[in-house]
Scaffold this active site. Structure first.
Site, mmCIF file in Angstrom:
data_model
loop_
_atom_site.group_PDB
_atom_site.id
_atom_site.type_symbol
_atom_site.label_atom_id
_atom_site.label_comp_id
_atom_site.label_asym_id
_atom_site.label_seq_id
_atom_site.Cartn_x
_atom_site.Cartn_y
_atom_site.Cartn_z
ATOM 1 N N GLU A 349 0.831 -1.206 0.000
ATOM 2 C CA GLU A 349 0.000 0.000 0.000
ATOM 3 C C GLU A 349 0.865 1.255 0.000
ATOM 4 O O GLU A 349 0.477 2.288 -0.547
ATOM 5 C CB GLU A 349 -0.935 -0.005 1.214
ATOM 6 N N HIS A 378 7.548 -27.127 2.174
ATOM 7 C CA HIS A 378 6.778 -28.230 1.598
ATOM 8 C C HIS A 378 5.665 -27.693 0.705
ATOM 9 O O HIS A 378 4.713 -28.411 0.394
ATOM 10 C CB HIS A 378 6.207 -29.098 2.720
ATOM 11 N N LYS A 480 -12.866 2.281 -3.124
ATOM 12 C CA LYS A 480 -13.996 2.628 -2.264
ATOM 13 C C LYS A 480 -15.080 3.365 -3.049
ATOM 14 O O LYS A 480 -16.276 3.103 -2.892
ATOM 15 C CB LYS A 480 -13.518 3.498 -1.099
#
EC number: 5.3.1.9
Length: 551
Positions: A349, A378, A480
């Site tokens: 960000e 793994h 937004k």
């Protein structure tokens, strides 16, 4: 010639000639690797933290080339700490460094305000844990429902997962999304314990939709049980925000301040991170002290003796100053499992920007992902070793093991964990893959504070190197606004279909004259899936065949 830098307990000793003539990276020459390790190792004796960038492919010429850029970066960071408008796009100061050293704040009022908040948080946490502050039913608080999004959720989650011990303080639950299923599971897990649960809502502006929705769900469930909302509700927000005004109007149990000059992703040393820590009985003063110590170490205006500048330089060179390599975070400690997610927000960000400060299109950024070692060995480490070479690894290790997990048959689990880390680091180096390593003698609140502060400063310095504003988030704001537009479109679609007339997505779009047919299709697909009285006739695999109506 040697240089000695003393910053309280910090001491770094470096030989300038050696530093400027260390050998280039070699995947096969162990002696060269040892030389680089000695020349490039940074150590803070009091904190017991090491930073090793010797397995990054940075060379002496890179240090020479970056020197002038870092001179400017150090000056910019100094100005930022002195109260300059560092976030020029929003005309805001950037003051998260003041939170752990209030005396650095630009005026006494801010200094006193920070110190007062720390005292209030510490006292509140202690009083809740000790039962001096009780739930409305007269019982001790047992749980916390923490409602926050972004940094207001990730920071607290990191604090709890990293620092809470079994049976220490209150049990924590999180609303960090607006997923109805997630909310249902959390409330279901709480059950009757909701009556002894502190509900903490965190929103800097007080108007962010996600925390508001979570708060209303918690309120509705609590009141349906006959609970007393105001006696269990806590707000963390800016003074006089919508949330603050609501908390005052309804006489909530407690309100804590957020500051205009602290962004969500750097708010962990504010009430956002300190309050959850206090509610699990954590030493918040130690956490702040660790951050302050690392701040002192990273104020050193010398590229070679500052761990944050060493790290930022390594990032810059690895990605050609353009973020061409991802950062893979591999903490070899379960307590730090959330740290890679925390860094995702802090780094991405901050650094993921379309424009630089001069308005040039640069598309900067640094992608971050990871989980924990040795689990990741793994999983995706196979690709790191043998696949596309588009990353550098960040190993994080803690040397001191817990004492209540003993050796069985002379096998210490901690020895295996250390061996797996060293083995993975060596395997990557043998394949020419880059990595840096952060080592801590032990892990506790103080070291977590130092670790967070190290990355905060490295991000700030890197932002200066590439000339971007690391303290705003225009892309988030765009998202937004786009979400608000979709919700507005949905409202208009529902109003139109209230007449019961059957329409296609194209016909709905034609009447409304806004949005798009595709957006309307998405809206109707969601509405029809949720038993709200809407029906669709046609083939869902052929969107143009569908006709929607309110039944």
């Amino acid at each position: 010639m040697s240089r000695h830098f003393d910053r309280g307990s910090f001491r770094a000793v470096s030989d300038v000639h050696q530093l400027m003539s260390f050998p280039d990276f070699s995947a096969s020459d162990a002696h060269v690797q040892w030389q680089r390790f000695n020349n490039l190792l940074w150590h803070h004796n009091d904190l017991g933290i090491w930073l090793d960038i010797s397995r990054m492919h940075i060379n002496a010429e890179d240090f020479e080339r970056l020197g002038p850029r870092f001179d400017q970066a150090f000056k910019a960071m100094q100005a930022l700490e002195q109260g300059a408008i560092a976030n020029t796009d929003e005309q805001r100061m950037v003051g998260h460094y003041w939170l752990r050293q209030p005396q650095l704040a630009p005026d006494q009022e801010v200094c006193d305000h920070i110190a007062k908040e720390i005292d209030l948080i510490e006292t509140f946490g202690s009083n809740v844990i000790n039962g001096l502050i009780k739930a409305p039913n007269g019982k001790k608080f047992t749980d916390v429902l923490w409602i926050g999004i972004g940094g207001s959720g990730l920071g607290p989650l990191l604090m709890i997962r990293a620092l809470q011990n079994a049976e220490q303080g209150l049990r924590f639950h999180f609303f960090d999304n607006v997923d109805p299923d997630g909310m249902s599971r959390v409330l279901g897990n709480l059950g009757d314990a909701l009556s002894t649960t502190l509900v903490v809502t965190v929103s800097k502006s007080g108007a962010t939709p996600e925390p508001h929705l979570g708060m209303e769900q918690a309120r509705q469930r609590l009141e349906a049980m006959g609970g007393h909302w105001a006696g269990q509700a806590v707000a963390v927000t800016m003074l006089n925000s919508q949330l603050d005004q609501l908390a005052q109007k309804e006489s909530w149990l407690k309100r804590f301040d957020m500051f205009d000059w602290v962004g969500g992703r750097t708010s962990i040393t504010s009430a956002v991170g300190l309050l959850p820590a206090a509610l699990i009985g954590c030493d918040i003063r130690a956490f702040l002290a660790g951050a302050a110590q690392m701040d002192e170490a990273t104020r050193v205006s010398d590229l070679h003796s500052n761990p944050a500048s060493l790290m930022a330089a390594a990032w810059f060179v690895a990605g050609d100053g353009l973020g061409r390599r991802d950062m893979v975070v591999l903490p070899y400690r379960d307590r730090l499992e959330v740290f890679s997610r925390y860094l995702q927000q802090l780094v991405m960000e901050s650094l993921g920007k379309r424009l630089d400060r001069d308005g040039n299109v640069v598309h900067q950024g640094l992608a971050v992902y990871g989980n924990k070692g040795s689990t990741d060995q793994h999983a995706y480490v196979q690709q790191l070793r043998d696949g596309v070479d588009n990353f550098f690894a960040t190993f994080i290790e803690v040397l001191e093991d817990v004492e209540n997990i003993p050796a069985i048959n002379n096998e210490h689990p901690g020895d295996f964990l250390d061996g797996f880390l060293q083995g993975t680091r060596a395997a990557l180096s043998q394949g020419g893959r880059q990595s840096l390593t952060i080592s801590m003698r032990r892990f506790d609140p103080r070291r977590l504070g130092a670790l967070v502060a190290l990355f905060e400063r490295a991000v700030g310095l890197y932002g200066e190197l590439v000339n971007i504003n690391a303290y705003h988030q225009p892309g988030v704001e765009s998202g937004k606004k786009a979400a608000a537009a979709i919700l507005n479109l949905q409202s208009r679609v529902e109003d139109l279909l209230a007449d019961g007339v059957e329409r296609s997505a194209g016909e709905i779009h034609q009447v409304i004259g806004d949005g798009s047919e595709e957006a309307i299709f998405w809206i109707m697909r969601h509405l029809t899936a949720n038993k709200r009285g809407y029906v669709a006739e046609g083939d869902w695999g052929i969107p143009t065949s569908l006709r929607f109506s309110k039944g």
